[in-house]
Design a protein around this motif. Structure first.
Motif, mmCIF file in Angstrom:
data_model
loop_
_atom_site.group_PDB
_atom_site.id
_atom_site.type_symbol
_atom_site.label_atom_id
_atom_site.label_comp_id
_atom_site.label_asym_id
_atom_site.label_seq_id
_atom_site.Cartn_x
_atom_site.Cartn_y
_atom_site.Cartn_z
ATOM 1 N N TYR A 40 52.643 18.455 7.000
ATOM 2 C CA TYR A 40 52.138 17.837 5.767
ATOM 3 C C TYR A 40 53.163 16.850 5.209
ATOM 4 O O TYR A 40 52.821 15.721 4.830
ATOM 5 C CB TYR A 40 51.820 18.928 4.748
ATOM 6 N N LEU A 57 45.582 17.219 1.083
ATOM 7 C CA LEU A 57 45.601 18.666 0.914
ATOM 8 C C LEU A 57 44.190 19.210 0.732
ATOM 9 O O LEU A 57 43.840 20.254 1.297
ATOM 10 C CB LEU A 57 46.473 19.038 -0.286
ATOM 11 N N LEU A 296 46.287 19.401 10.083
ATOM 12 C CA LEU A 296 47.319 18.470 9.628
ATOM 13 C C LEU A 296 48.016 17.761 10.781
ATOM 14 O O LEU A 296 48.435 16.604 10.632
ATOM 15 C CB LEU A 296 48.346 19.212 8.773
#
Length: 333
Positions: A40, A57, A296
């Motif tokens: 991330y 997110l 991710l």
């Protein structure tokens, strides 16, 4: 004297660091979350604004939720021991979504019956899978792979290649959110909490773990092994049916390829999440970390503009690295 005081001051620091290391080593699921967090942050190097970071997110929570739902079902199956895996999850998802959405025919008043149909399809698919395993003595991998062709064929026959759309109300719910969280993530969270409670707080959960650790010893200890296996395989199929229903509602309809990626994904999130592929050990929190990581890592590689071939290669290498690291830590405990 001063040296003694310095040593005494350093001991708590060393002890706290050692305690932290022991905590991390004793929780295999932490590695999945660390990998997801690192990925991330690496993606945020390209996404320069806070709105983009929040959107990333939110998207991660949304798309990881589908992997979590099917991953929880696969986790229970894998926990039963070596050779236990359900490869019919994608076909079950497709069949459940197709039949339920076709029954509703975009009518919002039929949402509840549609959900029940999706669950019912999962029940029937799970019962069929276990019948092949128990009655015909077919290995689970072969049995579920064979049944997946049958389920997929039924899905093809039922929708005739037409994309079946969900009711508008259902589509709005599945793509919406509350308190800043996607609704699909809340569904996945509910499934996760229920799975954790079953494993940690009930005798049924202990039976599942005991069966995976040593099936013969569990049977001698009074565990109804076949009943446990039956419930696990049926439960996995039911969760696949629910995941298919929610995914079709989210994506705007049921199509024949909607579950394809979840065959390997359901296994990957279990392994990366810290559950033992040898059985007898489950890890519900790790499934969330692994599912977030899987989404991710693809987002990160896309953000850096890498080609499809490079993305696949790097994704595979990173996954292997995470699994090896987590495995080494588990062996050291």
């Amino acid at each position: 004297m001063n040296m003694i005081n310095k040593d005494n001051n350093m001991q708590p620091q060393k002890r706290s660091a050692r305690d932290l290391l022991e905590l991390v080593s004793g929780k295999p699921w932490i590695w999945a979350f660390l990998a997801a967090g690192a990925t991330y942050l690496a993606t945020l190097l390209v996404v320069t604004n806070s709105a983009g970071a929040g959107a990333l997110l939110y998207a991660a929570l949304t798309f990881a939720s589908f992997s979590v739902i099917v991953g929880v079902g696969q986790m229970f199956v894998v926990t039963l021991g070596p050779g236990n895996v359900d490869l019919s999850i994608p076909a079950t998802m497709t069949l459940a979504a197709t039949l339920s959405l076709k029954f509703m025919a975009t009518d919002g008043a039929l949402i509840v019956p549609g959900v029940l149909i999706a669950i019912g399809v999962g029940l029937v698919c799970g019962l069929f899978n276990f019948s092949l395993i128990l009655l015909l003595r077919i290995p689970p991998i072969i049995a579920t792979l064979s049944s997946s062709f049958l389920f997929q064929s039924l899905a093809i026959w039922s929708n005739r290649g037409v994309r079946v759309k969900p009711p508008e109300l259902l589509a709005q719910f599945s793509t919406g959110g509350i308190f800043g969280l996607p609704n699909v993530a809340l569904i996945a969270l509910l499934v996760s909490v229920l799975a954790w409670c079953v494993l940690e707080k009930t005798i049924a959960g202990r039976w599942v773990l005991a069966t995976g650790q040593n099936k013969r010893a569990a049977r001698l200890g009074g565990v109804p092994v076949n009943a446990v296996r039956f419930v696990v395989y049926v439960g996995c199929a039911v969760l696949a049916g629910v995941a298919g229903f929610v995914l079709a509602s989210f994506s705007g309809g049921a199509n024949l390829n909607m579950g394809t990626e979840y065959m390997l994904m359901s296994i990957a999130v279990v392994v990366i999440g810290g559950s033992s592929i040898a059985g007898g050990n489950s890890n519900v929190p790790g499934i969330w970390g692994a599912a977030l990581f899987m989404f991710l890592i693809v987002s990160m590689l896309n953000s850096y503009g890498l080609g499809a071939g490079v993305r696949l290669m790097l994704t595979g290498l990173i996954i292997v690295s995470v699994v090896v690291l987590a495995s080494k830590r588990r062996h050291q405990i």
